[in-house]
Design a protein around this motif. Sequence first.
Motif, PDB file in Angstrom:
ATOM      1  N   ARG A   1       0.898  -1.800   0.413  1.00 48.41           N
ATOM      2  CA  ARG A   1       0.169  -0.140  -0.112  1.00 48.41           C
ATOM      3  C   ARG A   1       0.562   1.242   0.400  1.00 48.41           C
ATOM      4  NH1 ARG A   1      -4.893  -1.146   0.727  1.00 48.41           N
ATOM      5  NH2 ARG A   1      -5.727  -3.462   1.408  1.00 48.41           N
ATOM      6  N   GLU A   2       2.598   1.499   0.593  1.00 48.88           N
ATOM      7  CA  GLU A   2       2.774   2.038   0.886  1.00 48.88           C
ATOM      8  C   GLU A   2       3.459   2.626  -0.402  1.00 48.88           C
ATOM      9  OE1 GLU A   2       6.508   1.694   3.277  1.00 48.88           O
ATOM     10  OE2 GLU A   2       4.480   1.598   5.110  1.00 48.88           O
ATOM     11  N   ARG A   3       3.522   1.861  -1.723  1.00 40.26           N
ATOM     12  CA  ARG A   3       3.955   2.090  -2.752  1.00 40.26           C
ATOM     13  C   ARG A   3       3.064   2.830  -3.770  1.00 40.26           C
ATOM     14  NH1 ARG A   3       7.097  -3.465  -4.276  1.00 40.26           N
ATOM     15  NH2 ARG A   3       7.628  -1.876  -5.892  1.00 40.26           N
ATOM     16  N   ILE A   4       1.731   2.613  -3.345  1.00 41.08           N
ATOM     17  CA  ILE A   4       0.335   2.921  -3.840  1.00 41.08           C
ATOM     18  C   ILE A   4       0.099   4.174  -3.941  1.00 41.08           C
ATOM     19  CG2 ILE A   4      -1.574   2.251  -4.964  1.00 41.08           C
ATOM     20  CD1 ILE A   4      -0.819  -0.605  -4.982  1.00 41.08           C
ATOM     21  N   GLY A   5      -0.213   4.941  -5.116  1.00 41.62           N
ATOM     22  CA  GLY A   5      -0.654   6.642  -4.525  1.00 41.62           C
ATOM     23  C   GLY A   5      -2.180   6.061  -5.441  1.00 41.62           C
ATOM     24  N   TYR A   6      -3.256   6.304  -5.196  1.00 38.30           N
ATOM     25  CA  TYR A   6      -4.766   6.943  -5.066  1.00 38.30           C
ATOM     26  C   TYR A   6      -5.646   8.162  -6.158  1.00 38.30           C
ATOM     27  CZ  TYR A   6      -9.934   5.982  -5.679  1.00 38.30           C
ATOM     28  OH  TYR A   6     -11.027   5.042  -6.710  1.00 38.30           O
ATOM     29  N   MET A   7      -5.274   8.582  -6.925  1.00 43.21           N
ATOM     30  CA  MET A   7      -6.512   9.962  -7.208  1.00 43.21           C
ATOM     31  C   MET A   7      -8.350   9.210  -7.475  1.00 43.21           C
ATOM     32  SD  MET A   7      -5.636  13.241  -9.478  1.00 43.21           S
ATOM     33  CE  MET A   7      -7.255  14.497  -9.096  1.00 43.21           C
ATOM     34  N   PRO A   8      -9.029   9.148  -6.484  1.00 39.67           N
ATOM     35  CA  PRO A   8     -10.129   8.924  -6.994  1.00 39.67           C
ATOM     36  C   PRO A   8     -10.816   9.920  -7.841  1.00 39.67           C
ATOM     37  CG  PRO A   8     -10.095   8.506  -4.291  1.00 39.67           C
ATOM     38  CD  PRO A   8      -9.101   9.515  -4.734  1.00 39.67           C
ATOM     39  N   GLN A   9     -12.256   9.322  -8.203  1.00 40.39           N
ATOM     40  CA  GLN A   9     -12.890  10.311  -8.954  1.00 40.39           C
ATOM     41  C   GLN A   9     -13.436  11.585  -8.406  1.00 40.39           C
ATOM     42  OE1 GLN A   9     -16.445   8.164 -11.072  1.00 40.39           O
ATOM     43  NE2 GLN A   9     -15.277   8.790 -13.159  1.00 40.39           N
ATOM     44  N   HIS A  10     -13.917  11.119  -7.378  1.00 40.22           N
ATOM     45  CA  HIS A  10     -14.477  12.634  -6.763  1.00 40.22           C
ATOM     46  C   HIS A  10     -13.568  12.991  -6.292  1.00 40.22           C
ATOM     47  CE1 HIS A  10     -18.032  10.347  -6.503  1.00 40.22           C
ATOM     48  NE2 HIS A  10     -17.771   8.886  -5.719  1.00 40.22           N
TER      49      HIS A  10
ATOM     50  N   SER B   1      -6.261  17.353  -4.145  1.00 38.14           N
ATOM     51  CA  SER B   1      -6.331  15.182  -4.457  1.00 38.14           C
ATOM     52  C   SER B   1      -5.487  15.238  -5.025  1.00 38.14           C
ATOM     53  CB  SER B   1      -7.511  15.484  -5.404  1.00 38.14           C
ATOM     54  OG  SER B   1      -7.694  14.117  -5.201  1.00 38.14           O
ATOM     55  N   LEU B   2      -4.725  15.812  -6.204  1.00 41.20           N
ATOM     56  CA  LEU B   2      -3.435  14.471  -6.694  1.00 41.20           C
ATOM     57  C   LEU B   2      -2.182  15.234  -5.434  1.00 41.20           C
ATOM     58  CD1 LEU B   2      -2.120  13.569  -9.152  1.00 41.20           C
ATOM     59  CD2 LEU B   2      -1.536  16.175 -10.374  1.00 41.20           C
TER      60      LEU B   2
ATOM     61  N   LEU C   1      -4.604   7.315 -11.029  1.00 41.39           N
ATOM     62  CA  LEU C   1      -5.557   8.489 -11.150  1.00 41.39           C
ATOM     63  C   LEU C   1      -6.423   8.301 -11.872  1.00 41.39           C
ATOM     64  CD1 LEU C   1      -1.976   9.879 -11.946  1.00 41.39           C
ATOM     65  CD2 LEU C   1      -3.121  10.294 -10.696  1.00 41.39           C
ATOM     66  N   ASP C   2      -8.000   8.372 -11.450  1.00 39.55           N
ATOM     67  CA  ASP C   2      -9.508   8.619 -12.043  1.00 39.55           C
ATOM     68  C   ASP C   2      -9.982   9.454 -12.447  1.00 39.55           C
ATOM     69  OD1 ASP C   2     -10.799   7.091 -13.301  1.00 39.55           O
ATOM     70  OD2 ASP C   2     -12.493   6.698 -11.474  1.00 39.55           O
ATOM     71  N   GLU C   3     -10.089   9.693 -14.059  1.00 34.77           N
ATOM     72  CA  GLU C   3     -10.308  11.471 -14.428  1.00 34.77           C
ATOM     73  C   GLU C   3      -9.395  11.689 -13.742  1.00 34.77           C
ATOM     74  OE1 GLU C   3     -13.313  10.939 -16.572  1.00 34.77           O
ATOM     75  OE2 GLU C   3     -13.631   8.760 -16.562  1.00 34.77           O
ATOM     76  N   PRO C   4      -8.367  12.196 -13.758  1.00 32.72           N
ATOM     77  CA  PRO C   4      -7.484  13.625 -13.094  1.00 32.72           C
ATOM     78  C   PRO C   4      -8.020  15.186 -13.775  1.00 32.72           C
ATOM     79  CG  PRO C   4      -5.995  12.646 -13.971  1.00 32.72           C
ATOM     80  CD  PRO C   4      -6.937  11.477 -14.000  1.00 32.72           C
TER      81      PRO C   4
ATOM     82  N   THR D   1     -18.723   8.677   0.582  1.00 32.45           N
ATOM     83  CA  THR D   1     -19.461   9.451  -0.199  1.00 32.45           C
ATOM     84  C   THR D   1     -18.327  10.442  -0.973  1.00 32.45           C
ATOM     85  OG1 THR D   1     -21.210  11.850   1.215  1.00 32.45           O
ATOM     86  CG2 THR D   1     -22.571   9.237   0.355  1.00 32.45           C
ATOM     87  N   ALA D   2     -17.776  11.048   0.064  1.00 31.15           N
ATOM     88  CA  ALA D   2     -17.187  12.514  -0.343  1.00 31.15           C
ATOM     89  C   ALA D   2     -15.552  11.662  -0.875  1.00 31.15           C
ATOM     90  CB  ALA D   2     -16.301  13.326   0.840  1.00 31.15           C
ATOM     91  N   GLY D   3     -15.308  10.617  -0.855  1.00 33.96           N
ATOM     92  CA  GLY D   3     -14.441   9.452  -1.183  1.00 33.96           C
ATOM     93  C   GLY D   3     -12.936   9.486  -0.328  1.00 33.96           C
ATOM     94  N   THR D   4     -13.161  10.463   0.610  1.00 36.31           N
ATOM     95  CA  THR D   4     -11.765   9.935   1.641  1.00 36.31           C
ATOM     96  C   THR D   4     -12.090   8.928   1.895  1.00 36.31           C
ATOM     97  OG1 THR D   4     -13.142  11.861   2.552  1.00 36.31           O
ATOM     98  CG2 THR D   4     -11.675  12.187   2.297  1.00 36.31           C
ATOM     99  N   LEU D   5     -12.912   8.192   2.604  1.00 33.70           N
ATOM    100  CA  LEU D   5     -12.980   7.234   2.905  1.00 33.70           C
ATOM    101  C   LEU D   5     -11.996   6.275   1.886  1.00 33.70           C
ATOM    102  CD1 LEU D   5     -13.448   4.666   5.172  1.00 33.70           C
ATOM    103  CD2 LEU D   5     -15.272   4.405   4.251  1.00 33.70           C
ATOM    104  N   GLU D   6     -12.506   5.841   0.248  1.00 28.71           N
ATOM    105  CA  GLU D   6     -11.630   5.259  -0.583  1.00 28.71           C
ATOM    106  C   GLU D   6     -10.285   5.792  -0.478  1.00 28.71           C
ATOM    107  OE1 GLU D   6     -12.879   5.774  -3.927  1.00 28.71           O
ATOM    108  OE2 GLU D   6     -14.366   3.987  -3.822  1.00 28.71           O
ATOM    109  N   ARG D   7     -10.136   6.560  -0.160  1.00 23.48           N
ATOM    110  CA  ARG D   7      -8.707   6.915  -0.574  1.00 23.48           C
ATOM    111  C   ARG D   7      -7.969   6.484   1.127  1.00 23.48           C
ATOM    112  NH1 ARG D   7      -7.530  12.937  -2.850  1.00 23.48           N
ATOM    113  NH2 ARG D   7      -5.962  12.338  -3.929  1.00 23.48           N
TER     114      ARG D   7
END
Lengths: 266, 226
Positions: free
Chosen positions: A80-89, A147-148, A161-164, B60-66
């Motif tokens: 997990r430490e090696r992964i970065g995630y930027m959600p769509q929300h 977020s990024l 990166l989901d639709e950044p 719903t804000a997506g922060t939990l996923e993060r």
Amino acid sequence: MVEASEISIAVEGLRREFGPVTALDGVDLSIAGPEIVGVAGPNGSGKTTLIKCLLGLLAPTAGEARVGGTPSRAFGADERERIGYMPQHEAVYRDLTVRENVAFFARLYGVEDRESAVDRALAFVDLRDREDARIGQLSGGMIRRTSLACAVVHDPDVLFLDEPTVGLDPELRASMWDGFRERRDDGAIAMVSTHYLGEARNCDRVLFLRGGRVLAFDTPERFLERTGTDDMEAAFLALLHEGDREATAGSPESRTGDPSRGGVRQ
Amino acid sequence: MGLRGDRRTLGLVLVVPAFVVWLFGEVFGNPEAVAHVLLGVVVFFLTYLLTAVGFLRERTAGTLERVLVAPVSRSGLVTGYVLGFGLLATVQSLVLLGAAVGFLEVTFEHGVGLFLLVELLGATTALGIGIVLSLFAENEFQAIQFIPVVITPQVILGGTFVPVEDLAWYLEYPARLMPVTYLIQGMEYVVLGRGEAADLWVAVGALAAFSVASVGLAVALVRRVE
């Protein structure tokens, strides 16, 4: 940053259903070493589902997704430490400042020398001058950049990166892509989903999804060459029609994942 | 998590319990008789509400996923939320304590320390229930809809209006399985000095068990991969 050869994404026969809807229908994919991989396709084609399966947020109905050789469902703290995630929300805390948000995720990832890591992440997204502003006071573009920054503050070597670039003006989009190239040149894999097909030009390779299946996976240049078009949008349309012709020629089971049926979770 | 900068919410957290207590003090001639119910139920209710809506907002804000993809263990994650919302519950309990002394002239027969123990065990239970139920709600509206289903029956049956032992058997047994019943039972002893010390320890034991069970369930459910 670890050796480039150690970073990889591998997907085999990945299938994911949501009730009656098949969001991913047998996806295979192999990426090794630093690269920007675009994930493109119409709404409901399975882009977000693919990313969430790779992150271990969704369990595959069948098949497997692996990052760095580890199945996503078995990630431990090291992976997990090696992964970065930027959600769509939006996915940042509206009541905190830009800096507080980035610092929160730095703490969550146990980043050493947090102050300078947060400084670097804020400089990366060009938000040093607004670091004390609360998210609620910022424009959409600045929120996306915050977020990024949250996604890269721990210096990950695999980025999802989901639709950044959604909702950003062309100048900001261009600078975001510059940023992704910078990460890649530093040795990272960046998997970037987008439905702006024109942007797919910025990727080293592009995975075209349609109805949960891989329509094609190749370099932008090869796509243009293959379809005899001069922009990615036209190339994608040509590929879609090619796919349609194949579908009508055979495969009766191709009704799964029709984007017009909706309901595919994003 | 996101509440730190939300001054309006923080203001409500502090002012609302005091206001409710003051209202009771104005309406009832002998407010001390209902003080134990008020002190127990208000924090339970508000903690449920804050946790359920707050946690739902994370989803719903997506922060939990993060947070879920970060290298944080499930128990570490829930502990973080429990400490955060628990801090708010503690502050509310102290505000209530002050308001009860100031507006209701409550004397706390068995001391303020026992009051805080019972109050916080009740709040921890509400917190676990809040997280668990928010996982089953798709939006804030549904999280609020759980109040009449889950919280109100407990308040009605738990000894607020009629002692639990006076209820018909088919109401008494369910009442004995509800945390608010023990919250009120504990408060009765601590605030009013009614009953035996044994009643208090039964109540404390039951609330501790409810706390562990509800927070444990939250831990078990929170990273349940869909």
